[in-house]
Design a protein around this motif. Structure first.
Motif, PDB file in Angstrom:
ATOM      1  N   GLY A   3      19.663  -9.493  10.502  1.00  0.00           N
ATOM      2  CA  GLY A   3      19.483  -8.519   9.436  1.00  0.00           C
ATOM      3  C   GLY A   3      20.379  -8.671   8.237  1.00  0.00           C
ATOM      4  N   LEU A   4      21.217  -9.716   8.191  1.00  0.00           N
ATOM      5  CA  LEU A   4      22.103  -9.958   7.053  1.00  0.00           C
ATOM      6  C   LEU A   4      21.732 -11.278   6.377  1.00  0.00           C
ATOM      7  CD1 LEU A   4      25.585  -8.971   8.562  1.00  0.00           C
ATOM      8  CD2 LEU A   4      24.044  -7.547   7.205  1.00  0.00           C
ATOM      9  N   TYR A  52      11.416  -9.360  -3.455  1.00  0.00           N
ATOM     10  CA  TYR A  52       9.992  -9.115  -3.673  1.00  0.00           C
ATOM     11  C   TYR A  52       9.384  -8.496  -2.425  1.00  0.00           C
ATOM     12  CZ  TYR A  52       5.018 -10.220  -4.287  1.00  0.00           C
ATOM     13  OH  TYR A  52       3.647 -10.158  -4.371  1.00  0.00           O
ATOM     14  N   ASN A  53       8.717  -7.358  -2.597  1.00  0.00           N
ATOM     15  CA  ASN A  53       8.032  -6.692  -1.493  1.00  0.00           C
ATOM     16  C   ASN A  53       6.627  -7.266  -1.382  1.00  0.00           C
ATOM     17  OD1 ASN A  53       6.474  -4.821   0.083  1.00  0.00           O
ATOM     18  ND2 ASN A  53       8.067  -3.288  -0.256  1.00  0.00           N
ATOM     19  N   ASP A  59      12.552  -9.693   7.008  1.00  0.00           N
ATOM     20  CA  ASP A  59      11.590  -8.613   7.236  1.00  0.00           C
ATOM     21  C   ASP A  59      10.372  -8.856   6.342  1.00  0.00           C
ATOM     22  OD1 ASP A  59      13.235  -7.452   9.139  1.00  0.00           O
ATOM     23  OD2 ASP A  59      14.333  -6.310   7.639  1.00  0.00           O
ATOM     24  N   ASN A  60      10.019  -7.918   5.501  1.00  0.00           N
ATOM     25  CA  ASN A  60       8.848  -8.089   4.640  1.00  0.00           C
ATOM     26  C   ASN A  60       9.231  -8.293   3.176  1.00  0.00           C
ATOM     27  OD1 ASN A  60       6.795  -7.797   6.675  1.00  0.00           O
ATOM     28  ND2 ASN A  60       7.363  -5.647   6.782  1.00  0.00           N
ATOM     29  N   SER A 100       6.851  -7.519  15.654  1.00  0.00           N
ATOM     30  CA  SER A 100       7.875  -8.438  15.149  1.00  0.00           C
ATOM     31  C   SER A 100       7.360  -9.355  14.050  1.00  0.00           C
ATOM     32  CB  SER A 100       8.423  -9.299  16.298  1.00  0.00           C
ATOM     33  OG  SER A 100       7.395 -10.100  16.856  1.00  0.00           O
ATOM     34  N   LEU A 101       6.078  -9.306  13.753  1.00  0.00           N
ATOM     35  CA  LEU A 101       5.489 -10.199  12.761  1.00  0.00           C
ATOM     36  C   LEU A 101       6.076  -9.965  11.380  1.00  0.00           C
ATOM     37  CD1 LEU A 101       3.300 -12.321  12.179  1.00  0.00           C
ATOM     38  CD2 LEU A 101       1.675 -10.456  11.880  1.00  0.00           C
ATOM     39  N   ASN A 102       6.608 -11.024  10.769  1.00  0.00           N
ATOM     40  CA  ASN A 102       7.114 -10.958   9.401  1.00  0.00           C
ATOM     41  C   ASN A 102       6.996 -12.334   8.764  1.00  0.00           C
ATOM     42  OD1 ASN A 102       9.607 -12.511  10.000  1.00  0.00           O
ATOM     43  ND2 ASN A 102      10.197 -10.686  11.148  1.00  0.00           N
ATOM     44  N   ILE A 103       7.433 -12.452   7.527  1.00  0.00           N
ATOM     45  CA  ILE A 103       7.201 -13.695   6.793  1.00  0.00           C
ATOM     46  C   ILE A 103       7.938 -14.885   7.392  1.00  0.00           C
ATOM     47  CG2 ILE A 103       6.665 -12.588   4.604  1.00  0.00           C
ATOM     48  CD1 ILE A 103       9.502 -13.026   3.733  1.00  0.00           C
TER      49      ILE A 103
END
Length: 352
Positions: free
Chosen positions: A247-248, A220-221, A199-200, A125-128
């Protein structure tokens, strides 16, 4: 010739624990754990079988722990109840909000299977959006991989600025070391963009090129260091704010009310790469900064509500599921006399 055979009946084990769990409110329970005045009834044999800590506690020469009621401190009551239920074979729901409480108990009580489940959840679950929370709790973790991964993500928060106020070159701010470095340039130099992490990716939405508000959106990825152009919004927005829920992306507010942006909420679906607009009975004027935060699938917007007049700030709560504002809170909310430049949630806050 076969003289013996060992039968293993998994169903029998499950049934036994189900019956034990059903008897936790009966006279057959011989131990009660008390955490923050919450009573958790259990059987000593179950606790000792599942936890080396409990086994030592209940069978050792500790007079205070030979009583039928044991008070435990420095743990969360709700998480403790969930862990005890887990000992009896129940499923346990791990979320980013409770994982550290469950992780702490799993470590203290030496429940290795649950400890591993928590660590696997954190890694997946780790994300920014949660990297800082996970990194600040890294001392609870055995896996240095989680700490390192969180540090990598923390180095990818960025801002856009230069002396003239307009820049296509975002700057990466490492929240641990405090260093600032430049990353790949955005496709269009602009300011007053709405930024949001999901997400990322870091999304940069709307803004102005100095002449007009923009419909432009890109993301930005953080892994590839590449900007990806997204489809344009239906309305240009300047000084808007954005938040993500399930997710939105949700974008609120505008400075100039060009084309009806005041009365709508723009929603971006990354999976379908599609913008839609939701009619909004509340419109925010961005002559001064807006602030936004989200918690438990609700979005909180702080700023000037046009209906209240140009000098009044307040908080309004939007429910993405029903696509409505919380009218009860709107009616009872106290006007804010000062501009809110930032907002965040703090769990379990207790005023002194």
């Amino acid at each position: 010739m076969e003289t013996q055979k060992i039968y293993k009946k998994q169903e029998v084990i499950v049934e036994i624990f189900q019956r034990l769990s059903a008897m936790r409110d009966s006279k057959l329970c011989d131990i009660t754990l008390v955490v923050d005045d919450v009573k958790i009834h259990a059987h000593k044999v179950v606790l000792a079988a599942c936890s080396e800590f409990m086994k030592t506690l209940l069978t050792g020469d500790f007079k205070e722990y030979q009583q039928p009621t044991i008070k435990l401190s420095e743990i969360n009551a709700e998480a403790a109840n969930q862990v005890v239920n887990y000992m009896y074979g129940s499923s346990i729901k791990i979320t980013i909000d409770n994982v550290f409480n469950i992780l702490r108990i799993s470590r203290m009580w030496f429940i290795n299977t649950l400890l591993e489940e928590c660590e696997q959840f954190l890694m997946k679950s780790l994300n920014i959006s949660n990297a800082l929370l996970i990194w600040t709790n890294f001392r609870l973790l055995d896996q240095n991989q989680i700490k390192t991964r969180a540090e990598d993500l923390l180095g990818c928060h960025f801002t856009t600025r230069n002396r003239n106020g307009y820049s296509a070159v975002p700057e990466k701010v490492d929240l641990i070391t405090g260093t600032i470095t430049s990353i790949t340039s955005m496709n269009i130099a602009r300011r007053d963009v709405a930024l949001c992490g999901l997400d990322n990716f870091i999304y940069a939405i709307g803004g102005t090129d100095g002449n007009q508000a923009l419909k432009y959106a890109e993301r930005y990825n953080i892994h590839t260091n590449v900007w990806e152009r997204l489809s344009d919004m239906n309305y240009p927005r300047k000084r808007a704010v954005a938040a993500s829920v399930k997710g939105l992306l949700y974008v609120f507010g505008d400075l100039n009310n060009v084309g009806g942006a005041f009365n709508t909420i723009s929603v971006y679906d990354p999976e379908n790469k599609l913008w839609t607009d939701i009619p909004s009975e509340i419109s925010f004027c961005c002559t001064e900064p807006l602030s936004i935060t989200s918690d438990e699938n609700m979005i909180y917007v702080f700023g000037k509500d046009n209906a209240l007049g140009s000098g009044t700030n307040r908080v309004a709560v939007f429910n993405p599921e029903t696509k409505t504002w919380n009218k009860d809170l709107i009616k009872s909310s106290i006007s804010l006399t000062k501009t809110i430049y930032g907002a965040a949630f703090m769990k379990n806050f207790k005023s002194s």
